[in-house]
Design an enzyme around this catalytic site. Structure first.
Site, PDB file in Angstrom:
ATOM      1  N   ARG A 135      60.952 -10.918  16.593  1.00  0.00           N
ATOM      2  CA  ARG A 135      61.855 -10.090  15.801  1.00  0.00           C
ATOM      3  C   ARG A 135      63.054 -10.895  15.339  1.00  0.00           C
ATOM      4  O   ARG A 135      63.488 -10.781  14.199  1.00  0.00           O
ATOM      5  CB  ARG A 135      62.336  -8.889  16.636  1.00  0.00           C
ATOM      6  CG  ARG A 135      63.424  -8.033  15.990  1.00  0.00           C
ATOM      7  CD  ARG A 135      62.928  -7.293  14.789  1.00  0.00           C
ATOM      8  NE  ARG A 135      61.667  -6.644  15.095  1.00  0.00           N
ATOM      9  CZ  ARG A 135      60.909  -6.023  14.217  1.00  0.00           C
ATOM     10  NH1 ARG A 135      61.281  -5.980  12.955  1.00  0.00           N
ATOM     11  NH2 ARG A 135      59.776  -5.467  14.564  1.00  0.00           N
ATOM     12  N   HIS A 360      60.653  -3.828  20.485  1.00  0.00           N
ATOM     13  CA  HIS A 360      60.986  -4.205  19.105  1.00  0.00           C
ATOM     14  C   HIS A 360      61.376  -5.672  19.012  1.00  0.00           C
ATOM     15  O   HIS A 360      61.043  -6.360  18.038  1.00  0.00           O
ATOM     16  CB  HIS A 360      62.131  -3.326  18.608  1.00  0.00           C
ATOM     17  CG  HIS A 360      62.431  -3.443  17.153  1.00  0.00           C
ATOM     18  ND1 HIS A 360      63.546  -4.103  16.668  1.00  0.00           N
ATOM     19  CD2 HIS A 360      61.787  -2.972  16.056  1.00  0.00           C
ATOM     20  CE1 HIS A 360      63.570  -4.034  15.354  1.00  0.00           C
ATOM     21  NE2 HIS A 360      62.518  -3.346  14.947  1.00  0.00           N
ATOM     22  N   CYS A 361      62.068  -6.172  20.028  1.00  0.00           N
ATOM     23  CA  CYS A 361      62.524  -7.562  20.016  1.00  0.00           C
ATOM     24  C   CYS A 361      61.360  -8.548  20.035  1.00  0.00           C
ATOM     25  O   CYS A 361      61.490  -9.669  19.543  1.00  0.00           O
ATOM     26  CB  CYS A 361      63.405  -7.842  21.238  1.00  0.00           C
ATOM     27  SG  CYS A 361      64.832  -6.754  21.389  1.00  0.00           S
ATOM     28  N   ARG A 362      60.214  -8.156  20.588  1.00  0.00           N
ATOM     29  CA  ARG A 362      59.130  -9.089  20.859  1.00  0.00           C
ATOM     30  C   ARG A 362      57.929  -8.897  19.929  1.00  0.00           C
ATOM     31  O   ARG A 362      56.863  -9.453  20.163  1.00  0.00           O
ATOM     32  CB  ARG A 362      58.695  -8.947  22.320  1.00  0.00           C
ATOM     33  CG  ARG A 362      59.874  -9.003  23.298  1.00  0.00           C
ATOM     34  CD  ARG A 362      59.440  -8.757  24.719  1.00  0.00           C
ATOM     35  NE  ARG A 362      60.574  -8.404  25.579  1.00  0.00           N
ATOM     36  CZ  ARG A 362      60.478  -8.119  26.863  1.00  0.00           C
ATOM     37  NH1 ARG A 362      59.288  -8.132  27.455  1.00  0.00           N
ATOM     38  NH2 ARG A 362      61.550  -7.799  27.569  1.00  0.00           N
TER      39      ARG A 362
END
Length: 561
Positions: A135, A360-362
């Site tokens: 992300r 979401h970050c990954r």
């Protein structure tokens, strides 16, 4: 460990030898932490001096939102997400896995096969990278003025991770897209867009670009991303990361999800300020944001990272951690996004979720460069009577395929009755219109549908009938026949530089473009008025003409070349 139930699960899993065999596939203890390292903290104050730049995309530019049509999702190996999530993703879309070195491709493929992943939908991209936070260093998609989907790159705000920062060069090449370098230090977790010219980030963007003002950053975002309204907020989470996806998320062009904490929490007022900012902001559609709140009191053992979710076409993947608030969070998504499949994703031992680093970050959605693109400005208060309410849209098959004949239609229902449809007529290149006939005070739901010869089928709003646009009929117009009775003429049609309105006892004219936006108004003195239209963009315009008795005469189609 994180919580009592999780401790029990861990105790059971430790008795399974397979747990240890899986360890090599995960990167929980990576070389780099999610927060800046001590080395990076030293470099960051001057990192803006290293920004790269290129010519911006051809205008007009539109930044594509996460909830627009996507052709796949990107993750990195070693994994930062549970293999269960990879399996679910592989059932609905293409999964692109960053691997390095190339020999890892066979390793991860065998692991996926053993884990039930649909490997027919998995592709391995040999791209050197430092971490699984796709992300943060992944692509920002735009639609440029040539109707091409491209990628905007930026200088990643982790200066000691050169492979992450450079990964987008290879990724963009593999997608077959143009890449544009925006001279700004930034990160994907601190960027969200609504698809209609609004973006939001925390004030981290100001800290990491000290040579820029808020105005200059906004101007840069306009040139590269087509962002006309950049909302730069304080970070209510107050943690080291200062990423907006840790507490907020656009769910639609006029919907936003904001975290909520207890009233006795020291961060409470900051969260309420953020929620009120969006509630009081007018969208490009002309309405205010619908603000949904999800309870995220997480601290210590109770991580509640519910806004850190992934929207992927008609699915929403939500990180859950086994707390008492999981079910309520899922219920909020179901309320805010009816018609979507909401998928809770439980953390695993090797991929725990945190308030500052979750699903979401990954992961990173990948835009469908051949999407069937629909742009429409919804109606909220409509017109009834013989004229009906005009519905306009831009429809572009970016694949180059033709629209299926008679597929472009407006589906509507009146007062919750049966769905019916009317075709849309072409006005100009990629521009279409239709009319919904309804009576005063009727409640109308509607959505636009199209399909093209490539097999793509799209609606606006994206989910279609499950969450349609809605308007109330509050005026009754007069159609062109009445206009003829009142002896109103508009000429020439088409026009190039001047437009003439002529009639008896006329008073004023309102001019609207094909999206329903007011272009200009002018008064009529005497029986004829001329107005300069040379500066109007080529297209079709609607004129509302008012006479001395207050009656409105509507001329539906005036084409300006």
């Amino acid at each position: 460990m994180k919580k009592n139930g999780y401790l029990l699960l861990l105790g059971l899993c430790l008795s399974c030898t397979m747990l240890f065999g899986q360890a090599e596939h995960y990167a929980t203890h990576q070389k780099f932490p999610y927060a800046p390292t001590a080395q990076e903290q030293q470099i960051l104050p001057t990192w803006y001096e290293q920004v790269r730049t290129s010519t911006p995309p051809t205008a007009p530019v539109t930044a594509l939102a996460e909830f627009q049509p996507m052709g796949g999702v990107m993750i990195a190996y070693p994994l930062g997400v549970p293999v269960d999530l990879v399996r679910e993703l592989s059932l609905i879309t293409q999964v692109k896995v960053l691997v390095y070195p190339a020999s890892d491709s066979n390793t991860v493929k065998n692991y996926f096969l053993a884990s039930g992943v649909n490997t027919d939908n998995v592709q391995y991209w040999v791209v050197n990278h430092d971490s699984y936070w796709t992300r943060d260093y992944g692509p920002w998609f735009i639609l440029d003025g040539n109707d091409e989907v491209g990628v905007v790159d930026f200088t990643y705000n982790r200066p000691a991770r050169p492979h992450d920062d450079a990964a987008l060069v290879s990724v963009t090449n593999k997608m077959g897209m143009e890449r544009y370098e925006m001279p700004m230090v930034h990160t994907g977790g601190n960027y969200m867009v609504n698809g209609y010219g609004t973006a939001a980030s925390t004030s981290l963007i100001l800290e990491e670009n000290p040579n820029q003002t808020e105005a200059s950053l906004t101007n840069m975002a306009h040139n590269y991303l087509g962002v006309d309204n950049y909302l730069i907020t304080n970070d209510p989470l107050g943690d080291y990361i200062a990423h907006i996806d840790c507490w907020g998320k656009f769910l639609a062009p006029d919907k936003v999800l904001i975290g909520q904490v207890p009233a006795n929490n020291p961060r409470y007022s900051e969260y309420e300020i953020a929620a009120n900012l969006f509630a009081n902001t007018v969208t490009a559609w002309g309405n205010h944001y619908q603000v949904y709140r999800v309870y995220e009191p997480g601290s210590g053992y109770y991580d509640t990272p519910y806004t850190n979710s992934l929207i992927l076409n008609d699915h929403v993947f939500v990180p859950v951690t086994g707390t008492q608030w999981d079910d309520d969070a899922i219920a909020v998504y179901e309320q805010a996004m009816p018609g979507y499949t909401i998928v809770p994703v439980m953390e695993s031992y090797y991929t725990p979720w945190y308030n500052t680093d979750a699903l979401h970050c990954r992961t990173h959605e990948l835009a469908d460069k051949d999407m069937l693109y629909i742009r429409h400005f919804p109606v909220f208060t409509g017109q009834g009577g013989c004229t009906g309410q005009r519905i306009t849209a831009t429809v572009k098959p970016l694949s180059g395929a033709s629209l299926v004949e008679d597929s472009l239609r407006v589906y509507y229902r009146i007062n919750n009755g049966e769905w019916q449809s009317v075709p849309m007529q072409q006005l100009g290149e990629d521009e279409y219109e239709s009319f919904i006939l309804a009576d005063l005070h009727d409640e109308v739901d509607y959505y636009i549908f199209a399909k093209d010869e490539s097999g793509r089928r799209e609606c606006h709003p994206y989910i279609g009938a499950a969450d349609p646009h809605h308007f109330t009929v509050n005026t009754v117009g007069i159609d062109d026949h009445e206009g003829e009775r009142l002896q109103v003429d508009v000429f020439p049609n088409p026009a190039t530089d001047r437009l003439v309105v002529r009639g008896e006892e006329l008073r004023s004219v309102e001019v609207y473009d094909s999206f329903g936006r007011l272009v200009t108004t002018f008064a009529i003195t005497g029986t004829m008025q001329m107005t300069d239209c040379a500066s109007w963009p080529a297209g079709v315009y609607l004129l509302n003409i008012t006479n001395a008795q207050g009656q409105k005469v509507q001329k539906k189609v005036v084409k300006v070349l």
